[in-house]
Write a protein that holds these residues in place. Structure first.
Motif, PDB file in Angstrom:
ATOM      1  N   PRO A 256       0.831  -1.206   0.000  1.00 25.52           N
ATOM      2  CA  PRO A 256       0.000   0.000   0.000  1.00 25.52           C
ATOM      3  C   PRO A 256       0.869   1.261   0.000  1.00 25.52           C
ATOM      4  O   PRO A 256       1.835   1.352   0.755  1.00 25.52           O
ATOM      5  N   GLY A 257       0.521   2.188  -0.869  1.00 21.74           N
ATOM      6  CA  GLY A 257       1.301   3.413  -1.004  1.00 21.74           C
ATOM      7  C   GLY A 257       2.217   3.399  -2.206  1.00 21.74           C
ATOM      8  O   GLY A 257       2.652   4.455  -2.665  1.00 21.74           O
ATOM      9  N   ASP A 258       2.518   2.208  -2.757  1.00 19.15           N
ATOM     10  CA  ASP A 258       3.325   2.132  -3.966  1.00 19.15           C
ATOM     11  C   ASP A 258       2.513   2.679  -5.136  1.00 19.15           C
ATOM     12  O   ASP A 258       1.337   2.341  -5.313  1.00 19.15           O
ATOM     13  N   LEU A 259       3.151   3.505  -5.933  1.00 25.96           N
ATOM     14  CA  LEU A 259       2.480   4.179  -7.043  1.00 25.96           C
ATOM     15  C   LEU A 259       3.306   3.957  -8.305  1.00 25.96           C
ATOM     16  O   LEU A 259       4.521   4.168  -8.304  1.00 25.96           O
ATOM     17  N   VAL A 260       2.653   3.539  -9.381  1.00 25.83           N
ATOM     18  CA  VAL A 260       3.381   3.238 -10.604  1.00 25.83           C
ATOM     19  C   VAL A 260       2.597   3.733 -11.811  1.00 25.83           C
ATOM     20  O   VAL A 260       1.358   3.743 -11.816  1.00 25.83           O
ATOM     21  N   LEU A 261       3.343   4.196 -12.818  1.00 23.18           N
ATOM     22  CA  LEU A 261       2.747   4.702 -14.053  1.00 23.18           C
ATOM     23  C   LEU A 261       3.305   3.906 -15.221  1.00 23.18           C
ATOM     24  O   LEU A 261       4.521   3.862 -15.425  1.00 23.18           O
ATOM     25  N   SER A 262       2.421   3.274 -15.979  1.00 23.87           N
ATOM     26  CA  SER A 262       2.802   2.514 -17.163  1.00 23.87           C
ATOM     27  C   SER A 262       2.531   3.356 -18.395  1.00 23.87           C
ATOM     28  O   SER A 262       1.447   3.925 -18.540  1.00 23.87           O
ATOM     29  N   THR A 263       3.523   3.445 -19.289  1.00 24.86           N
ATOM     30  CA  THR A 263       3.395   4.317 -20.452  1.00 24.86           C
ATOM     31  C   THR A 263       3.521   3.506 -21.730  1.00 24.86           C
ATOM     32  O   THR A 263       4.610   3.256 -22.223  1.00 24.86           O
ATOM     33  N   GLY A 264       2.397   3.060 -22.254  1.00 27.89           N
ATOM     34  CA  GLY A 264       2.390   2.305 -23.494  1.00 27.89           C
ATOM     35  C   GLY A 264       1.392   2.907 -24.462  1.00 27.89           C
ATOM     36  O   GLY A 264       1.268   4.129 -24.564  1.00 27.89           O
ATOM     37  N   THR A 265       0.653   2.054 -25.177  1.00 22.52           N
ATOM     38  CA  THR A 265      -0.437   2.540 -26.029  1.00 22.52           C
ATOM     39  C   THR A 265      -1.378   3.390 -25.198  1.00 22.52           C
ATOM     40  O   THR A 265      -1.780   4.486 -25.586  1.00 22.52           O
TER      41      THR A 265
ATOM     42  N   THR B 148      -3.267  -0.815  -2.883  1.00 23.25           N
ATOM     43  CA  THR B 148      -4.032  -0.672  -1.650  1.00 23.25           C
ATOM     44  C   THR B 148      -4.330  -2.059  -1.072  1.00 23.25           C
ATOM     45  O   THR B 148      -4.308  -3.057  -1.787  1.00 23.25           O
ATOM     46  N   ASP B 149      -4.618  -2.109   0.224  1.00 23.89           N
ATOM     47  CA  ASP B 149      -4.914  -3.401   0.861  1.00 23.89           C
ATOM     48  C   ASP B 149      -6.404  -3.640   1.041  1.00 23.89           C
ATOM     49  O   ASP B 149      -6.811  -4.628   1.630  1.00 23.89           O
ATOM     50  N   LYS B 150      -7.238  -2.744   0.506  1.00 18.54           N
ATOM     51  CA  LYS B 150      -8.696  -2.917   0.602  1.00 18.54           C
ATOM     52  C   LYS B 150      -9.333  -2.475  -0.713  1.00 18.54           C
ATOM     53  O   LYS B 150      -8.947  -1.456  -1.277  1.00 18.54           O
ATOM     54  N   PRO B 151     -10.353  -3.199  -1.198  1.00 19.63           N
ATOM     55  CA  PRO B 151     -11.032  -2.803  -2.437  1.00 19.63           C
ATOM     56  C   PRO B 151     -12.091  -1.731  -2.182  1.00 19.63           C
ATOM     57  O   PRO B 151     -13.294  -1.942  -2.422  1.00 19.63           O
ATOM     58  N   ASN B 152     -11.661  -0.596  -1.690  1.00 24.23           N
ATOM     59  CA  ASN B 152     -12.602   0.477  -1.361  1.00 24.23           C
ATOM     60  C   ASN B 152     -13.066   1.184  -2.634  1.00 24.23           C
ATOM     61  O   ASN B 152     -12.242   1.642  -3.438  1.00 24.23           O
ATOM     62  N   ILE B 153     -14.369   1.276  -2.798  1.00 28.27           N
ATOM     63  CA  ILE B 153     -14.944   1.989  -3.929  1.00 28.27           C
ATOM     64  C   ILE B 153     -15.278   3.401  -3.461  1.00 28.27           C
ATOM     65  O   ILE B 153     -16.082   3.573  -2.541  1.00 28.27           O
TER      66      ILE B 153
ATOM     67  N   TRP C 210      -5.103  -4.952  -3.925  1.00 22.00           N
ATOM     68  CA  TRP C 210      -5.837  -4.349  -5.029  1.00 22.00           C
ATOM     69  C   TRP C 210      -5.092  -3.107  -5.508  1.00 22.00           C
ATOM     70  O   TRP C 210      -4.101  -2.693  -4.904  1.00 22.00           O
ATOM     71  N   CYS C 211      -5.581  -2.525  -6.581  1.00 20.49           N
ATOM     72  CA  CYS C 211      -4.995  -1.296  -7.103  1.00 20.49           C
ATOM     73  C   CYS C 211      -6.099  -0.333  -7.511  1.00 20.49           C
ATOM     74  O   CYS C 211      -7.083  -0.741  -8.139  1.00 20.49           O
ATOM     75  N   PHE C 212      -5.929   0.939  -7.152  1.00 20.47           N
ATOM     76  CA  PHE C 212      -6.693   1.993  -7.795  1.00 20.47           C
ATOM     77  C   PHE C 212      -6.043   2.220  -9.156  1.00 20.47           C
ATOM     78  O   PHE C 212      -4.819   2.344  -9.250  1.00 20.47           O
ATOM     79  N   MET C 213      -6.835   2.270 -10.214  1.00 19.93           N
ATOM     80  CA  MET C 213      -6.270   2.410 -11.557  1.00 19.93           C
ATOM     81  C   MET C 213      -7.044   3.443 -12.358  1.00 19.93           C
ATOM     82  O   MET C 213      -8.272   3.464 -12.357  1.00 19.93           O
ATOM     83  N   SER C 214      -6.301   4.302 -13.036  1.00 21.26           N
ATOM     84  CA  SER C 214      -6.909   5.243 -13.970  1.00 21.26           C
ATOM     85  C   SER C 214      -6.049   5.283 -15.221  1.00 21.26           C
ATOM     86  O   SER C 214      -4.826   5.112 -15.149  1.00 21.26           O
ATOM     87  N   THR C 215      -6.670   5.476 -16.359  1.00 16.70           N
ATOM     88  CA  THR C 215      -5.939   5.403 -17.615  1.00 16.70           C
ATOM     89  C   THR C 215      -6.217   6.597 -18.521  1.00 16.70           C
ATOM     90  O   THR C 215      -7.257   7.250 -18.425  1.00 16.70           O
TER      91      THR C 215
END
Length: 450
Positions: free
Chosen positions: A217-226, A234-239, A256-261
């Motif tokens: 939890p707290g790790d943040l990563v950005l993937s740059t592809g298409t 995160t350690d909980k699937p909070n909506i 789990w991961c919060f994800m935005s694209t």
């Protein structure tokens, strides 16, 4: 199942294998050292293919970028209301995902739907072609919007809503679990041994996060592809209603991961470079970056709103373009616009007090020094570039290693590698100040999502 020559769904197999050549190299090392050959892959998420009772493809696969189903969006809104889907699946309504696409096919192509025995995503289709057994992991299943993110199972209510029996979907199994051996036909077609063991893969973005060592939890990563994707572990699937981040399972259990694209971030730059702003055929990306770096901040007044995929319902815009500009001004404006969108994501997480300790960046665009410098200055934050941009391959390899009996790989990257194999971009105070003002201007003119 039966195999044809290179129809589009079969091409996905080869696309996945080529994309994950680093993983295959790892597997060869395993075979020499341990007399064991394994196969594992990260997989494009969201795309689906319809199969008949003989395992033959009923037409081309439907890509996650296909937005035909948005015409029927109102059906889902009238049936349950928008928050319902977000709360159960972790996703707001996405017209390119399987939930809406399947109903679109059922409504607009009923003959195809009647002939359908199975509906697979890229991951389970590749498993099926390799082993004869279709299996999907939770991270990939979540990209269908048919998966209950909190219960960890196919969502019976949503399946009932679209009139789909769960038997048409692949069974769920943990990422890294054993799927089977290569079939005789698959081994022959791929030039591999039938002794090759296939382990369950995962969504490319989740594998990417794992490959970067983002597991706590707290790790943040950005993937740059298409597409560019930001994931916060995160350690909980909070909506969180109102937060424009999806919630997906990580490839690690109970994580789990919060994800935005930004769906077309990388594709948009390629389109501008190769199609709209066609220049010298011999111009490399390195030369293009050098020319972009010489352009002034703010691209002499050009503002791009980079919604080329229209997946969010927004229409792309290019404002302020004049005869005084050249192609590199516009390309720089595009790079800046993507960075402004990433800043919006980070600000949204911070507003909800979601831990974001440090930002790691991987993928093709991480090779662009000018784009990474702009990103660091826009965020006014140090960013850590992974030296190997193929983090999804590394994550898939780690999953295979775990499945093959190497539990020590079930950790983040070794400490001695984390510093030596990364590059840090620090923000420049003066440039960060300039971009603070430019970001405010961008935000003021940004179209509002409906």
């Amino acid at each position: 199942g039966k195999s044809k020559s290179l129809d589009f769904p079969t091409m996905l197999i080869f696309w996945s294998l080529v994309r994950n050549s680093v993983v295959l190299a790892v597997y060869l090392l395993f075979s020499v050292a341990c007399f064991l050959t394994v196969h594992e892959h990260s997989s494009q998420g969201g795309s689906i293919v319809f199969l008949d009772q003989d395992g033959e493809c009923l037409g081309d696969a439907i890509s996650w970028m296909d937005n035909r189903a948005k015409a029927d969006r109102q059906f889902f809104l009238d049936a349950k209301g928008a928050p319902y889907y977000h709360e159960r699946t972790g996703f707001t309504l996405k017209s390119g995902l399987a939930m809406q696409c399947i109903r679109w096919v059922k409504t607009h192509d009923p003959d195809r739907f009647q002939k359908t025995k199975s509906i697979y995503t890229t991951l389970d289709y590749i498993h099926y072609k390799m082993t004869g057994r279709a299996v999907i992991d939770p991270s990939s299943a979540s990209l269908t919007q048919l998966f209950h993110v909190k219960e960890g199972s196919w969502d019976s209510e949503i399946l009932s809503l679209i009139g789909l029996d769960s038997s048409k979907l692949a069974p769920l199994a943990a990422a890294g679990s054993f799927v089977g051996h290569l079939t005789k036909d698959a081994a022959k077609e791929l030039g591999l041994s039938e002794n090759v063991k296939v382990y369950n893969g995962g969504l490319d973005q989740s594998c990417m996060a794992f490959g970067c060592g983002a597991s706590q939890p707290g790790d943040l990563v950005l993937s740059t592809g298409t597409a560019w994707a930001m994931l916060a572990v995160t350690d909980k699937p909070n909506i969180i209603q109102g937060l424009k981040f999806s919630v997906i399972p990580h490839v690690l259990e109970n994580t789990w991961c919060f994800m935005s694209t930004i769906p077309s971030a990388g594709a948009g730059l390629d389109w501008l470079k190769e199609k709209l702003l066609e220049g010298s055929q011999s111009e490399s990306y390195q030369e293009m970056d050098r020319r972009i770096a010489s352009c002034e901040h703010g691209a002499k007044g050009i503002t791009v709103y980079p919604f080329f995929s229209q997946g969010s319902g927004l229409i792309s815009q290019i404002n302020g373009l004049t005869l005084s500009h050249d192609r590199y001004d516009l390309l720089r404006a595009y790079m800046e616009s993507i960075c402004f969108e990433i800043k919006r994501m980070l600000d949204a997480l911070n507003k909800e007090s979601i831990a974001t300790d440090r930002l790691r960046v991987t993928g093709g665009a991480s090779r662009s020094d000018i784009w990474m410098k702009i990103l660091s200055n826009v965020l006014n934050k140090p960013i850590q570039i992974q030296s190997n941009p193929d983090a999804a391959c590394i994550g898939a390899g780690k999953l295979a290693a775990i499945g093959a009996g190497f539990p020590a790989w079930n950790t983040s990257l070794p400490e001695d590698a984390s510093e030596e194999k990364t590059t840090i971009f620090e923000p420049d105070p003066d440039e960060a100040k300039i971009y603070q003002a430019l970001s405010a201007q961008y935000e003021a003119g940004r179209p509002q999502e409906k």
